[in-house]
Design a protein around this motif. Structure first.
Motif, short mmCIF file in Angstrom:
data_model
loop_
_atom_site.label_atom_id
_atom_site.label_comp_id
_atom_site.label_asym_id
_atom_site.label_seq_id
_atom_site.Cartn_x
_atom_site.Cartn_y
_atom_site.Cartn_z
N ILE A 87 6.94 15.67 27.74
CA ILE A 87 7.25 16.79 26.87
C ILE A 87 6.09 17.79 26.88
O ILE A 87 4.93 17.38 26.75
N PRO A 88 6.36 19.08 27.05
CA PRO A 88 5.29 20.08 27.07
C PRO A 88 4.45 20.04 25.80
O PRO A 88 4.94 19.70 24.71
N LEU A 89 3.19 20.41 25.93
CA LEU A 89 2.26 20.35 24.80
C LEU A 89 2.75 21.19 23.61
O LEU A 89 2.61 20.79 22.46
N GLU A 90 3.33 22.36 23.91
CA GLU A 90 3.77 23.24 22.83
C GLU A 90 4.87 22.59 21.99
O GLU A 90 4.88 22.67 20.77
N ARG A 91 5.81 21.88 22.67
CA ARG A 91 6.87 21.20 21.95
C ARG A 91 6.33 20.03 21.14
O ARG A 91 6.80 19.75 20.03
N ILE A 92 5.37 19.32 21.70
CA ILE A 92 4.75 18.21 20.95
C ILE A 92 4.09 18.74 19.69
O ILE A 92 4.22 18.16 18.61
N SER A 93 3.40 19.86 19.83
CA SER A 93 2.76 20.48 18.68
C SER A 93 3.78 20.82 17.59
O SER A 93 3.54 20.58 16.40
N GLU A 94 4.92 21.33 18.01
CA GLU A 94 5.98 21.69 17.05
C GLU A 94 6.57 20.46 16.39
O GLU A 94 6.74 20.40 15.17
N GLN A 95 6.90 19.45 17.21
CA GLN A 95 7.53 18.23 16.68
C GLN A 95 6.63 17.50 15.69
O GLN A 95 7.10 16.89 14.74
N CYS A 96 5.33 17.56 15.94
CA CYS A 96 4.39 16.82 15.09
C CYS A 96 3.77 17.68 14.00
O CYS A 96 2.93 17.21 13.23
N GLY A 97 4.17 18.93 13.93
CA GLY A 97 3.67 19.81 12.88
C GLY A 97 2.20 20.14 12.99
O GLY A 97 1.51 20.30 11.97
N LEU A 98 1.72 20.29 14.23
CA LEU A 98 0.30 20.55 14.44
C LEU A 98 -0.04 22.03 14.57
O LEU A 98 -1.16 22.39 14.94
N GLY A 99 0.94 22.90 14.31
CA GLY A 99 0.64 24.32 14.14
C GLY A 99 0.32 25.12 15.37
O GLY A 99 -0.46 26.07 15.30
N ASN A 157 0.83 -1.20 0.00
CA ASN A 157 0.00 0.00 0.00
C ASN A 157 0.87 1.25 0.00
O ASN A 157 1.89 1.32 0.69
N ILE A 158 0.45 2.25 -0.73
CA ILE A 158 1.23 3.48 -0.84
C ILE A 158 1.40 4.18 0.51
O ILE A 158 2.43 4.81 0.77
N ALA A 159 0.41 4.05 1.39
CA ALA A 159 0.50 4.66 2.72
C ALA A 159 1.61 4.02 3.53
O ALA A 159 2.33 4.70 4.28
N ASN A 160 1.77 2.71 3.40
CA ASN A 160 2.82 2.01 4.12
C ASN A 160 4.20 2.49 3.66
O ASN A 160 5.14 2.60 4.46
N LYS A 161 4.33 2.77 2.38
CA LYS A 161 5.60 3.26 1.85
C LYS A 161 5.92 4.66 2.36
O LYS A 161 7.08 5.05 2.46
N LEU A 162 4.89 5.42 2.69
CA LEU A 162 5.07 6.81 3.10
C LEU A 162 5.30 6.97 4.60
O LEU A 162 5.95 7.93 5.03
N GLN A 163 4.80 6.03 5.41
CA GLN A 163 4.78 6.22 6.86
C GLN A 163 6.17 6.42 7.47
O GLN A 163 6.37 7.31 8.30
N GLU A 164 7.14 5.59 7.10
CA GLU A 164 8.47 5.72 7.70
C GLU A 164 9.10 7.07 7.39
O GLU A 164 9.72 7.69 8.25
N TRP A 165 8.97 7.53 6.17
CA TRP A 165 9.52 8.83 5.78
C TRP A 165 8.86 9.96 6.55
O TRP A 165 9.51 10.91 6.99
N LEU A 166 7.56 9.85 6.75
CA LEU A 166 6.82 10.90 7.44
C LEU A 166 7.30 11.10 8.88
O LEU A 166 7.32 12.23 9.37
N LYS A 167 7.68 10.02 9.55
CA LYS A 167 8.09 10.12 10.95
C LYS A 167 9.20 11.13 11.16
O LYS A 167 9.27 11.80 12.19
N ASP A 168 10.09 11.26 10.19
CA ASP A 168 11.24 12.18 10.30
C ASP A 168 10.95 13.54 9.70
O ASP A 168 11.83 14.42 9.72
N HIS A 169 9.74 13.76 9.17
CA HIS A 169 9.45 15.02 8.49
C HIS A 169 8.16 15.68 8.97
O HIS A 169 7.72 16.66 8.37
#
Length: 348
Positions: free
Chosen positions: A298-310, A232-244
């Protein structure tokens, strides 16, 4: 027949609750509701407020044996087929979906087909028990819930059922269905409150160290993303996404990583996953944030930054949309239990 049921529901007569132990996996599927009704009876008789319930835990097979995966074997006094009608409340608890027991369950389903609102005041299920009700046609055209992990299976197997696995329990007319395992306790408490009022139900809930009305929805427990096949294309994308995830990802950058055009990526992704690449990225961000909330301080603000949640405001809005709760409330409910116990010990 209707007169018999009305008589059985007299406030000062015992209401017969029949719990069919369909599960061979989890004892709590049927033991939880049974404990609720039995303790409610004790409370009612102590206060003179009513006679309570006659609770029968019965087997779905003629050998009257319920063997649980943990090694416990229970021999019930009765099989379901030996229970006479009318019944006040019938609960189908669990379902192991084993093909090995299919033949032995034929008499049970024949018996279940005779159950209706004319001879049973309330018909209910716990977890996979909804499949038994659906197979008997009792859920046709009705709304129902089950364990979040069985959601798609119930929809595909019985398209005539209106499946919603957000609530811990729901009812449609005289049919009540509940989610997985402990949700059977939620449902049983609600039925006690329906019969005898909030005070008795609260007393039972306190004794069991349980919420009378548990906060949250099933969506907080389930995975937002399924496990995809290797191709599945999603499976191919998941590992790359973790670092980006901390990067401002858009469809163009994802397409470039996969050496695809934006148009082709969107078409293939929708076909293979049922969602757009942007929705997949958002759900991946939330799943990673969940793990950090559960396992770290980890503080919520840092989690938001690390996960790209804006940022905190955006992260809160996204959590409410997907999980029906805020990040801070999610952390309080699902943080690693050992870490929580350790913190409580240091504060005491």
């Amino acid at each position: 027949m209707k007169q018999d049921i009305e008589g059985a529901n007299n406030y000062h007569q015992k209401k017969r609750v029949v719990i069919v132990a369909m599960t061979r996996l989890l004892l709590l599927d049927f033991a939880g509701p049974a404990d609720v009704f039995n303790y409610a009876t004790r409370c009612l008789q102590e206060t003179g407020a009513g006679e309570g319930y006659e609770v029968l835990v019965v087997a779905p097979t003629s050998d009257k044996l319920v063997a649980i995966a943990s090694g416990i074997e229970i021999r019930c006094k009765l099989s379901a087929m030996e229970v006479g009608l009318p019944i006040d409340t019938l609960i189908i608890a669990g379902n192991d979906f084993s093909e090995d027991t299919a033949a032995a369950l034929v008499p049970f389903y024949q018996w279940l087909s005779t159950v209706n609102e004319g001879n049973t005041r309330r018909i209910a299920s716990v977890c996979g028990g909804a499949f038994a009700l659906a197979k008997a046609g009792l859920l046709n055209g009705r709304k129902a819930t089950t364990h979040w992990d069985l959601n798609e299976k119930l929809k595909k197997s019985y398209p005539q059922v209106n499946v919603n696995t957000d609530p811990f329990f729901t009812n449609d007319g005289n049919i009540y269905t509940s989610a997985g395992v402990s949700a059977g306790i939620d449902l049983a408490l609600a039925l006690v409150e329906e019969d005898y009022g909030k005070d008795i139900a609260v007393k039972v809930a306190r004794q069991l160290v349980f919420y009378l009305s548990r906060p949250g929805l099933q969506s907080q427990f389930g995975n937002l993303l399924p496990v995809y096949e290797r191709s599945n294309i999603a499976n191919k994308l998941q590992e790359w996404l973790k670092d980006h995830l901390h990067e401002p990802l858009d469809v163009s950058s994802i397409a470039a990583h996969l050496n695809m055009s934006v148009r082709n990526l969107t078409r293939v992704f929708q076909k293979q996953t049922g969602m757009s690449p942007a929705k997949f990225v958002e759900k991946t961000r939330v799943e990673n944030a969940r793990r950090l909330l559960e396992d770290t301080d980890i503080p919520l603000e840092r989690i938001s930054e690390q996960c790209g949640l804006g940022g905190l405001v955006c992260m809160r809005r996204i959590f409410l949309r997907h999980l029906m709760t805020t990040p801070s409330d999610y952390r309080r409910a699902f943080r690693t239990s050992l870490k929580h116990a350790e913190t409580e010990h240091l504060l005491s």
